[in-house]
Design an enzyme around this catalytic site. Sequence first.
Site, PDB file in Angstrom:
ATOM      1  N   THR A 160       0.899  -1.152   0.000  1.00 20.86           N
ATOM      2  CA  THR A 160       0.000   0.000   0.000  1.00 20.86           C
ATOM      3  C   THR A 160       0.939   1.203   0.000  1.00 20.86           C
ATOM      4  OG1 THR A 160      -0.102   0.138   2.395  1.00 20.86           O
ATOM      5  CG2 THR A 160      -1.807  -1.188   1.337  1.00 20.86           C
ATOM      6  N   HIS A 161       0.555   2.242  -0.683  1.00 22.52           N
ATOM      7  CA  HIS A 161       1.432   3.422  -0.845  1.00 22.52           C
ATOM      8  C   HIS A 161       2.773   3.038  -1.493  1.00 22.52           C
ATOM      9  CE1 HIS A 161      -1.287   5.501   2.053  1.00 22.52           C
ATOM     10  NE2 HIS A 161      -1.311   4.287   2.592  1.00 22.52           N
ATOM     11  N   SER A 282      18.252  -0.627 -26.254  1.00 18.80           N
ATOM     12  CA  SER A 282      18.568   0.786 -26.434  1.00 18.80           C
ATOM     13  C   SER A 282      19.648   0.895 -27.489  1.00 18.80           C
ATOM     14  CB  SER A 282      19.072   1.367 -25.119  1.00 18.80           C
ATOM     15  OG  SER A 282      19.840   2.516 -25.353  1.00 18.80           O
ATOM     16  N   LYS A 288      20.474  -2.303 -21.727  1.00 19.26           N
ATOM     17  CA  LYS A 288      19.040  -2.062 -21.572  1.00 19.26           C
ATOM     18  C   LYS A 288      18.158  -3.135 -22.211  1.00 19.26           C
ATOM     19  CE  LYS A 288      17.180   1.035 -20.032  1.00 19.26           C
ATOM     20  NZ  LYS A 288      16.976   2.390 -20.517  1.00 19.26           N
ATOM     21  N   ASN A 290      14.089  -2.904 -22.491  1.00 18.63           N
ATOM     22  CA  ASN A 290      12.968  -2.057 -22.092  1.00 18.63           C
ATOM     23  C   ASN A 290      11.629  -2.761 -22.267  1.00 18.63           C
ATOM     24  OD1 ASN A 290      14.760   0.073 -21.581  1.00 18.63           O
ATOM     25  ND2 ASN A 290      14.720   0.678 -23.734  1.00 18.63           N
ATOM     26  N   GLU A 295       4.746  -0.330 -21.565  1.00 19.34           N
ATOM     27  CA  GLU A 295       4.864   1.140 -21.609  1.00 19.34           C
ATOM     28  C   GLU A 295       3.943   1.737 -22.666  1.00 19.34           C
ATOM     29  OE1 GLU A 295       9.117   2.806 -21.066  1.00 19.34           O
ATOM     30  OE2 GLU A 295       9.343   0.810 -21.931  1.00 19.34           O
ATOM     31  N   TYR A 322     -30.206  14.272 -37.357  1.00 17.99           N
ATOM     32  CA  TYR A 322     -28.835  14.108 -37.834  1.00 17.99           C
ATOM     33  C   TYR A 322     -28.211  15.464 -38.156  1.00 17.99           C
ATOM     34  CZ  TYR A 322     -24.815  12.955 -40.697  1.00 17.99           C
ATOM     35  OH  TYR A 322     -23.534  12.883 -41.195  1.00 17.99           O
ATOM     36  N   GLN A 327     -20.515  12.910 -38.493  1.00 20.60           N
ATOM     37  CA  GLN A 327     -19.496  12.234 -39.289  1.00 20.60           C
ATOM     38  C   GLN A 327     -18.179  12.125 -38.505  1.00 20.60           C
ATOM     39  OE1 GLN A 327     -19.359  12.760 -43.622  1.00 20.60           O
ATOM     40  NE2 GLN A 327     -17.378  13.730 -43.306  1.00 20.60           N
ATOM     41  N   LYS A 330     -16.648   8.784 -36.203  1.00 25.37           N
ATOM     42  CA  LYS A 330     -16.019   7.530 -36.601  1.00 25.37           C
ATOM     43  C   LYS A 330     -14.560   7.399 -36.190  1.00 25.37           C
ATOM     44  CE  LYS A 330     -19.278   7.383 -40.193  1.00 25.37           C
ATOM     45  NZ  LYS A 330     -19.744   8.666 -39.645  1.00 25.37           N
TER      46      LYS A 330
HETATM   47  N1  ARG Z   1     -20.752  10.306 -44.188  1.00 26.53           N
HETATM   48  C1  ARG Z   1     -21.899  10.668 -43.407  1.00 26.53           C
HETATM   49  C2  ARG Z   1     -21.603  10.408 -41.920  1.00 26.53           C
HETATM   50  O1  ARG Z   1     -20.709   9.734 -41.645  1.00 26.53           O
HETATM   51  C3  ARG Z   1     -23.076   9.863 -43.812  1.00 26.53           C
HETATM   52  C4  ARG Z   1     -24.383  10.529 -43.527  1.00 26.53           C
HETATM   53  C5  ARG Z   1     -24.504  11.733 -44.339  1.00 26.53           C
HETATM   54  N2  ARG Z   1     -25.773  12.312 -44.237  1.00 26.53           N
HETATM   55  C6  ARG Z   1     -26.043  13.572 -44.681  1.00 26.53           C
HETATM   56  N3  ARG Z   1     -27.231  13.985 -44.534  1.00 26.53           N
HETATM   57  N4  ARG Z   1     -25.097  14.326 -45.163  1.00 26.53           N
HETATM   58  O2  ARG Z   1     -22.291  10.892 -41.026  1.00 26.53           O
END
Ligand code: ARG
Length: 464
Positions: A160-161, A282, A288, A290, A295, A322, A327, A330
Amino acid sequence: MSTDKTNQSWGGRFSEPVDAFVARFTASVEFDKRLYRHDIMGSIAHATMLEKAGVLSRDERDQIIANLKDIQAEIEAGTFDWRVDLEDVHMNIEARLTDRIGIVGKKLHTGRSRNDQVATDIRLWLRDEIDQILGEITRLQQGLLGLAEAEAGTIMPGFTHLQTAQPVTFGHHLLAWFEMLSRDYERLVDCRKRTNRMPLGSAALAGTTYPIQREITCQLLGFEAISGNSLDGVSDRDFAIEFCAAASVAMMHLSRFSEELVLWTSAQFQFIDLPDRFCTGSSIMPQKKNPDVPELVRGKTGRVFGALTGLLALMKGQPLAYNKDNQEDKEPLFDAADTLRDSLRAFADMIPAIRPKREVMREAALRGFSTATDLADYLVRKGLPFRDCHEIVGHAVKYGVDSGKDLAEMSLDELRRFSDQIGDDVFAVLTLEGSVNARDHIGGTAPAQVRAAVERGRALLASR
Ligand code: ARG
């Protein structure tokens, strides 16, 4: 990737082509093309449903499906020409379909929008990613169980610590990580349920005038439920945020795990050895070796936290339904999933290859008065109140520090200077084995308990 042509998808409304830079700026195909498989899967289900709903003829449906499969083969063979001017994965695939089958290809988009299409694609994609990640968690947990079983009786200092506290078994320490990973697994299973709901059919935002049958696409795509509101269906990204939250907690665990491996491989600890294949040297210091993998995992944790806060910030304050902002969901989501999966994979490969240095661990546990609590507990059993015992042992430890002796190295006479309640039987509790064996209850560090916990762990993995 070619950029030469002009997107005709909304040509009717426009009197000049999109500015070349704007076309590149607004395009997502560079990163969303990895959704191609799920996009095609969604389109095949949609076309199948449209035929059942009487919107497409059988022949049209069959042409669409056969050609979508061919397009998938082109993509996988690397011969597909991805076009930035076609903006995203959805329009690239649809344009190719129309290239191949003309007017029939143009019918595929009946009764849907890219808004429900992309929301469907990401959910299908993430569902698969979660399944792969769950598999890697299980593999890592299997490795931990194997090592914990082999090291059930190996004694090391518990901290601990980061100061020596009490002896523990190495197997017990490994099983602490097993527990964390079990909770990570549960969190992802839970997140998968909310990921596995189908927005397809929400169309742009309000639903569609065609007689679509969402139950059919839902069943074809293996979704557990149909989203109940079209506005929410196209704009909900909670599932992605939830995933990044679960991934962040899992990475936080891996970073703690990493930190311990880094400490333990250091010359100061030397508790374990990692095989060379998980380390690098290294370029200047010949001695070394590593611990790069832990890490790097520790470092990569930051980008997953970044994905979580990035997605929260992305969604904050967005009006229904939307918005193009979405977009931006993603790249962080992809990165978080890749980072977690790869980190787990590296750990799952590495953990069974850990070589514990049992003697070094034992030596370390013998130093630092790790059995001081055991001596206090011994005196409690002789009838003294715990606070007084704490004080008595404190004096003994101070004497030990000054004389350079650990408690077990003192003679009975020396020990009796601190309390005449101390008898010959004290040495049994001052040994490391006596100390760990005494913690013999569910969740305790005794070797017998570690073995029982390994059995419970095996049963848990078998039930998945
Ligand atoms: N490439 C767009 C996205 O990833 C797809 C949907 C586009 N829709 C629109 N109304 N422009 O969100």
